[in-house]
Design a protein around this motif. Sequence first.
Motif, PDB file in Angstrom:
ATOM      1  N   ARG A 162       0.820  -1.205   0.000  1.00  0.00           N
ATOM      2  CA  ARG A 162       0.000   0.000   0.000  1.00  0.00           C
ATOM      3  C   ARG A 162       0.858   1.262   0.000  1.00  0.00           C
ATOM      4  O   ARG A 162       0.498   2.259  -0.625  1.00  0.00           O
ATOM      5  N   SER A 163       1.974   1.240   0.749  1.00  0.00           N
ATOM      6  CA  SER A 163       2.795   2.454   0.837  1.00  0.00           C
ATOM      7  C   SER A 163       4.229   2.096   1.175  1.00  0.00           C
ATOM      8  O   SER A 163       4.504   1.061   1.795  1.00  0.00           O
ATOM      9  N   ARG A 198      -3.524   6.917  -5.105  1.00  0.00           N
ATOM     10  CA  ARG A 198      -3.805   6.181  -6.336  1.00  0.00           C
ATOM     11  C   ARG A 198      -3.846   7.073  -7.574  1.00  0.00           C
ATOM     12  O   ARG A 198      -4.485   6.741  -8.569  1.00  0.00           O
ATOM     13  N   GLY A 243       0.911  -4.029  -6.396  1.00  0.00           N
ATOM     14  CA  GLY A 243      -0.022  -3.128  -5.740  1.00  0.00           C
ATOM     15  C   GLY A 243       0.184  -1.665  -6.062  1.00  0.00           C
ATOM     16  O   GLY A 243      -0.608  -0.828  -5.630  1.00  0.00           O
ATOM     17  N   PRO A 245       2.318   0.760  -4.869  1.00  0.00           N
ATOM     18  CA  PRO A 245       2.212   1.514  -3.611  1.00  0.00           C
ATOM     19  C   PRO A 245       2.566   2.980  -3.798  1.00  0.00           C
ATOM     20  O   PRO A 245       3.284   3.355  -4.729  1.00  0.00           O
ATOM     21  N   GLY A 307       1.556  -3.288   3.790  1.00  0.00           N
ATOM     22  CA  GLY A 307       0.982  -4.131   2.756  1.00  0.00           C
ATOM     23  C   GLY A 307       0.080  -5.205   3.317  1.00  0.00           C
ATOM     24  O   GLY A 307      -0.233  -5.234   4.511  1.00  0.00           O
ATOM     25  N   ASP A 409      -2.035   3.979   2.252  1.00  0.00           N
ATOM     26  CA  ASP A 409      -2.430   4.925   1.215  1.00  0.00           C
ATOM     27  C   ASP A 409      -3.543   4.304   0.373  1.00  0.00           C
ATOM     28  O   ASP A 409      -3.581   3.094   0.166  1.00  0.00           O
ATOM     29  N   GLY A 410      -4.460   5.144  -0.099  1.00  0.00           N
ATOM     30  CA  GLY A 410      -5.526   4.656  -0.959  1.00  0.00           C
ATOM     31  C   GLY A 410      -6.249   5.812  -1.615  1.00  0.00           C
ATOM     32  O   GLY A 410      -5.979   6.989  -1.347  1.00  0.00           O
TER      33      GLY A 410
END
Length: 554
Positions: A162-163, A198, A243, A245, A307, A409-410
């Motif tokens: 994710r980051s 994103r 993913g 990130p 993650g 993060d998203g």
Amino acid sequence: MLAADAGAGEPHPLRKILILGGYGGFGARLSRRLAGDGFGILVAGRNLEAAKALASRLPNATALQADRNGDIAAVLDEHRPFLLIDAAGPFQKSDDRVARACVRAGVHYIDLADARDFVGAIGSLDEQATAAGVAVISGASSVPALSSAVVADLAEGMQALRSIDMSISASNRAAAGASVASAILSYVGKPVRLWRGRHWQNRTGWHMLKRETYAVSGHSPLHRLVALADVPDHDLLVDGMAGRPSVIFRAGPEFAFQTLALWLLSWPVAWGWLTSLRQISRFLLPLQGLTARLGTARSAVTIEIKGIRHGRMRSRRWTLIAENGDGVEIPTLPAQLLARALRDGRVPPGARHAGGLLSLDDFRALFRDLAIGEETTEASYTPLYRRVMGPAFAHLSEPVRTMHEVFGDGGAEGEAIVTRGRSLAARLVAGAFGFPAAGKHALYVSFEEHNGIEQWTRNFSGQRFSSHLSEDNGRLVERFGPFRFAFDLPSRGNGLGMEMRQWSLLRIPLPLFLAPRSVAREWTENGRFQFDVPIALPFIGPVVHYRGWLQPIE
């Protein structure tokens, strides 16, 4: 990834390496390291006397005068090294003429570049390098060579990241050359392109200040102020990890006042009053020299990834602390490892960046000879709304749960319809909080989580406003500037409601009868996350009402 090599084994025939900037801050250390590995060293640069002074102290070393912006082809033709290492820089706004000269001469090439565009573009030479049978490698430094090795090690077993959050803080006693100062000043106050929420967005170089703690067992922790730096990893790790990130890299000197001084200097550039701070780089080295005897000989690096592993949210953090001034050795280690690999025939021809070519274990073989401590920690994470709602969270519809499983993060996108209060007081309040204008909007929301606190940034057709969400005494707390609002989150059908229970200004409690009136709802309809947020004030009436739908950005 290359096979590990600690430098042991059968002796090798003497190979010559030409090191541009071979007597500089990093070049001199690299010259000593490679001379110790048994290479013949050509210490090269514009200052022949400095090159001679270092060469006289090294075995199998020769000094020569060479300018990376001059006729490198003639130098290569005369001395015929098997490898050229460019440690001169700066690489920002530079071209690849040295690498091209090496390809034409049939000489391997490595550089210590950390310039984002330069390192990212090196692959354009792949066809020519492959045809010539030589390796061209850019970015053999702390970033992206070491950073990517650490990220790969941390990401082992992760299904998606994710980051990625990284920072480096150097000892004040580490000698920073003119090229290093010029590299930093090239992006101070300038737009830095980041993948966050994103999507790609611009942030300002040397902003996004953060107080970082570096902790390794057996070492005193360090607390340093760091700021946004522009590095190749902002592109390479986004595209190279499962993913996609978000990636952010920060850097900073030992003293906070140095970081803050550069932050203040960044504003004239950000405002467009100056084109760049690079023209003042010659003044910074004498100023740095005034404080060179102060501070410690301690440097540090930390990299944290977030993650998903087996369906669970996990964070892993790697931290390195270098004592006794050994931190300045770290940027030279990738080039040393890659020079050994080239000597042993373990690098195929072609042009590529250094990310992914080395493993963390490769570096650990060299860490053993330095005053370095490193440590990896791991932790699980429970999303904010799940913590607040407890078992009721599991009964929410999937789109609502997904929207609130914020980790690292998203981002989400959709549409919204906004209505605004018509009174003058309502317009003033809406303007003060940055609420969007009335009408139909394309909506984009970015989510950033740090230490369990979420920042939601809502973008209504270019109009942005943000809030921070956290947990306090079992309630969800949303902060807008100095105001804090505490909510219960009762289940409502397949979604939830937000019922205000407290509010405060600068943490001073305020009477509830004066609080904004808001009965917000979230639910699923037609497979989409839906929201409805009305906000009104006593004695004023409706201020803003926004409703619509969102869906996560994959």
